[in-house]
Scaffold this motif. Structure first.
Motif, PDB file in Angstrom:
ATOM      1  N   ARG A   8       0.861  -1.196   0.000  1.00 50.28           N
ATOM      2  CA  ARG A   8       0.000   0.000   0.000  1.00 50.28           C
ATOM      3  C   ARG A   8       0.895   1.244   0.000  1.00 50.28           C
ATOM      4  O   ARG A   8       1.862   1.298   0.740  1.00 50.28           O
ATOM      5  N   ARG A   9       0.584   2.205  -0.855  1.00 47.08           N
ATOM      6  CA  ARG A   9       1.369   3.436  -0.911  1.00 47.08           C
ATOM      7  C   ARG A   9       0.452   4.632  -0.874  1.00 47.08           C
ATOM      8  O   ARG A   9      -0.682   4.570  -1.356  1.00 47.08           O
ATOM      9  N   SER A  10       0.945   5.721  -0.297  1.00 45.30           N
ATOM     10  CA  SER A  10       0.217   6.982  -0.408  1.00 45.30           C
ATOM     11  C   SER A  10       0.350   7.448  -1.843  1.00 45.30           C
ATOM     12  O   SER A  10       1.465   7.629  -2.333  1.00 45.30           O
ATOM     13  N   LYS A  12       0.135  10.055  -4.593  1.00 46.89           N
ATOM     14  CA  LYS A  12       0.076  11.520  -4.734  1.00 46.89           C
ATOM     15  C   LYS A  12       0.217  11.942  -6.195  1.00 46.89           C
ATOM     16  O   LYS A  12       0.505  13.080  -6.487  1.00 46.89           O
ATOM     17  N   SER A 147      -4.638   8.594  -0.537  1.00 46.22           N
ATOM     18  CA  SER A 147      -3.627   9.299   0.247  1.00 46.22           C
ATOM     19  C   SER A 147      -4.335  10.053   1.365  1.00 46.22           C
ATOM     20  O   SER A 147      -5.448  10.546   1.186  1.00 46.22           O
ATOM     21  N   TRP A 148      -3.679  10.106   2.493  1.00 48.11           N
ATOM     22  CA  TRP A 148      -4.213  10.766   3.689  1.00 48.11           C
ATOM     23  C   TRP A 148      -3.662  12.178   3.725  1.00 48.11           C
ATOM     24  O   TRP A 148      -2.456  12.379   3.540  1.00 48.11           O
ATOM     25  N   TYR A 149      -4.495  13.170   3.990  1.00 47.03           N
ATOM     26  CA  TYR A 149      -4.041  14.569   4.108  1.00 47.03           C
ATOM     27  C   TYR A 149      -4.570  15.168   5.406  1.00 47.03           C
ATOM     28  O   TYR A 149      -5.756  15.047   5.719  1.00 47.03           O
ATOM     29  N   CYS A 150      -3.675  15.847   6.110  1.00 49.20           N
ATOM     30  CA  CYS A 150      -4.055  16.401   7.416  1.00 49.20           C
ATOM     31  C   CYS A 150      -4.694  17.786   7.304  1.00 49.20           C
ATOM     32  O   CYS A 150      -5.124  18.360   8.300  1.00 49.20           O
ATOM     33  N   PRO A 188       8.676   4.981   0.275  1.00 54.38           N
ATOM     34  CA  PRO A 188       9.570   5.814   1.075  1.00 54.38           C
ATOM     35  C   PRO A 188      10.260   4.951   2.136  1.00 54.38           C
ATOM     36  O   PRO A 188       9.724   3.913   2.529  1.00 54.38           O
ATOM     37  N   ARG A 190      11.781   3.207   5.413  1.00 56.10           N
ATOM     38  CA  ARG A 190      11.281   2.903   6.748  1.00 56.10           C
ATOM     39  C   ARG A 190      12.460   2.840   7.715  1.00 56.10           C
ATOM     40  O   ARG A 190      13.591   2.502   7.316  1.00 56.10           O
TER      41      ARG A 190
HETATM   42  C1  FMN Z   1      -1.747  11.411  10.187  1.00 48.92           C
HETATM   43  C2  FMN Z   1      -1.221  11.470   8.781  1.00 48.92           C
HETATM   44  C3  FMN Z   1      -1.223  12.681   8.117  1.00 48.92           C
HETATM   45  C4  FMN Z   1      -0.744  12.763   6.801  1.00 48.92           C
HETATM   46  N1  FMN Z   1      -0.820  13.963   6.150  1.00 48.92           N
HETATM   47  C5  FMN Z   1      -0.337  14.073   4.899  1.00 48.92           C
HETATM   48  C6  FMN Z   1      -0.415  15.309   4.208  1.00 48.92           C
HETATM   49  O1  FMN Z   1      -0.963  16.283   4.702  1.00 48.92           O
HETATM   50  N2  FMN Z   1       0.124  15.384   2.964  1.00 48.92           N
HETATM   51  C7  FMN Z   1       0.712  14.301   2.373  1.00 48.92           C
HETATM   52  O2  FMN Z   1       1.203  14.428   1.239  1.00 48.92           O
HETATM   53  N3  FMN Z   1       0.766  13.090   2.987  1.00 48.92           N
HETATM   54  C8  FMN Z   1       0.259  12.947   4.228  1.00 48.92           C
HETATM   55  N4  FMN Z   1       0.297  11.727   4.873  1.00 48.92           N
HETATM   56  C9  FMN Z   1       0.870  10.543   4.179  1.00 48.92           C
HETATM   57  C10 FMN Z   1       2.298  10.275   4.643  1.00 48.92           C
HETATM   58  O3  FMN Z   1       3.162  11.244   4.120  1.00 48.92           O
HETATM   59  C11 FMN Z   1       2.702   8.869   4.187  1.00 48.92           C
HETATM   60  O4  FMN Z   1       1.868   7.925   4.813  1.00 48.92           O
HETATM   61  C12 FMN Z   1       4.153   8.549   4.537  1.00 48.92           C
HETATM   62  O5  FMN Z   1       5.032   9.385   3.838  1.00 48.92           O
HETATM   63  C13 FMN Z   1       4.515   7.102   4.223  1.00 48.92           C
HETATM   64  O6  FMN Z   1       4.268   6.800   2.877  1.00 48.92           O
HETATM   65  P1  FMN Z   1       3.347   5.549   2.478  1.00 48.92           P
HETATM   66  O7  FMN Z   1       1.968   5.837   3.038  1.00 48.92           O
HETATM   67  O8  FMN Z   1       3.338   5.490   0.986  1.00 48.92           O
HETATM   68  O9  FMN Z   1       3.942   4.344   3.095  1.00 48.92           O
HETATM   69  C14 FMN Z   1      -0.209  11.607   6.166  1.00 48.92           C
HETATM   70  C15 FMN Z   1      -0.246  10.384   6.843  1.00 48.92           C
HETATM   71  C16 FMN Z   1      -0.757  10.317   8.126  1.00 48.92           C
HETATM   72  C17 FMN Z   1      -0.812   8.964   8.822  1.00 48.92           C
END
Ligand code: FMN
Length: 200
Positions: A8-10, A12, A147-150, A188, A190
């Motif tokens: 699983r990857r974020s 973007k 993808s998760w964004y805060c 990315p 770990r």
């Molecule tokens: C609480 C939380 C907030 C995050 N906020 C952002 C964000 O605002 N922008 C973004 O590009 N990625 C965001 N991410 C994604 C992380 O950058 C990403 O999970 C991390 O770099 C690891 O990459 P992966 O998910 O591909 O393993 C967030 C992840 C979490 C858990």
């Protein structure tokens, strides 16, 4: 399962044009409900933003707040413009944008003392995060990317107003959702296990 978890990857990058069926989004949320939560409180709430116009209004309003914060960080005007534009683009253009909220009222315990209230509040946030994680993993299982964004955390009042949220729903995160065009993505780094694990 192990390969599934690590792949699983974020996501973007640009999503595919292919729309995501609402019935599939429902299935993803059905699965997210099975995330563990404190007292089985299930405090996560998911808003799938279908109204494109409203979504753009929200992205633009959030962009104004984001810009104010970046200006305080003493970035150059071109850096500020680029970051704000990217943020507005991401939230306006993802095939699906989900606002994840948490509802603490009526789901978590209430205590008279602050140390237990603080612990409860942390459990609440941890629980919502689990729901988000299950949502993302289920989407991955269906071949979708997320993808998760805060960002909503920094614009709670604006998010509440534009989306007319129920007063007890607290904005926690955006999750973008869609079919990927470009997968797999290089993961990315770990931390090594030795840096995060202790046996005592
Ligand atoms: C609480 C939380 C907030 C995050 N906020 C952002 C964000 O605002 N922008 C973004 O590009 N990625 C965001 N991410 C994604 C992380 O950058 C990403 O999970 C991390 O770099 C690891 O990459 P992966 O998910 O591909 O393993 C967030 C992840 C979490 C858990």
């Amino acid at each position: 399962m192990l390969e599934f978890l690590t792949s699983r990857r974020s996501y973007k990058r640009a999503f595919a044009e292919r729309p995501v069926d609402l019935s599939l989004i429902k299935k993803i949320v059905e699965s997210a409900r099975w995330a563990p939560s404190a007292h089985n409180s299930q405090p996560w709430r998911f808003i799938v933003m279908l109204d494109k116009e409203r979504r753009q209004v929200l992205a633009r309003e959030m962009g104004i707040l984001f810009k104010d914060d970046l200006v305080k960080d003493a970035l150059s005007p071109s850096q500020v413009e680029a970051r704000v534009k990217r943020s507005v683009d991401v939230f306006s253009s993802a095939p699906v944008l989900v606002l994840v909220c948490g509802e603490m009222a009526g789901t978590m315990d209430n205590y008279p003392d602050s140390h237990r209230r603080d612990a409860e509040s942390t459990m609440f946030i941890q629980s919502v995060a689990n729901g988000i994680c299950y949502f993302m993993l289920t989407a991955h299982a269906y071949g979708l990317a997320t993808s998760w964004y805060c960002a909503p955390l920094f614009a709670k009042t604006t998010v509440r107003e534009v989306l007319h949220l129920p007063p007890t729903w607290e904005p926690q995160a955006f999750v973008t959702l869609g079919y990927p065009t470009d997968f797999p993505i290089r993961p990315p780094k770990r931390l090594p296990v030795e840096a995060i694990l202790k046996f005592q």
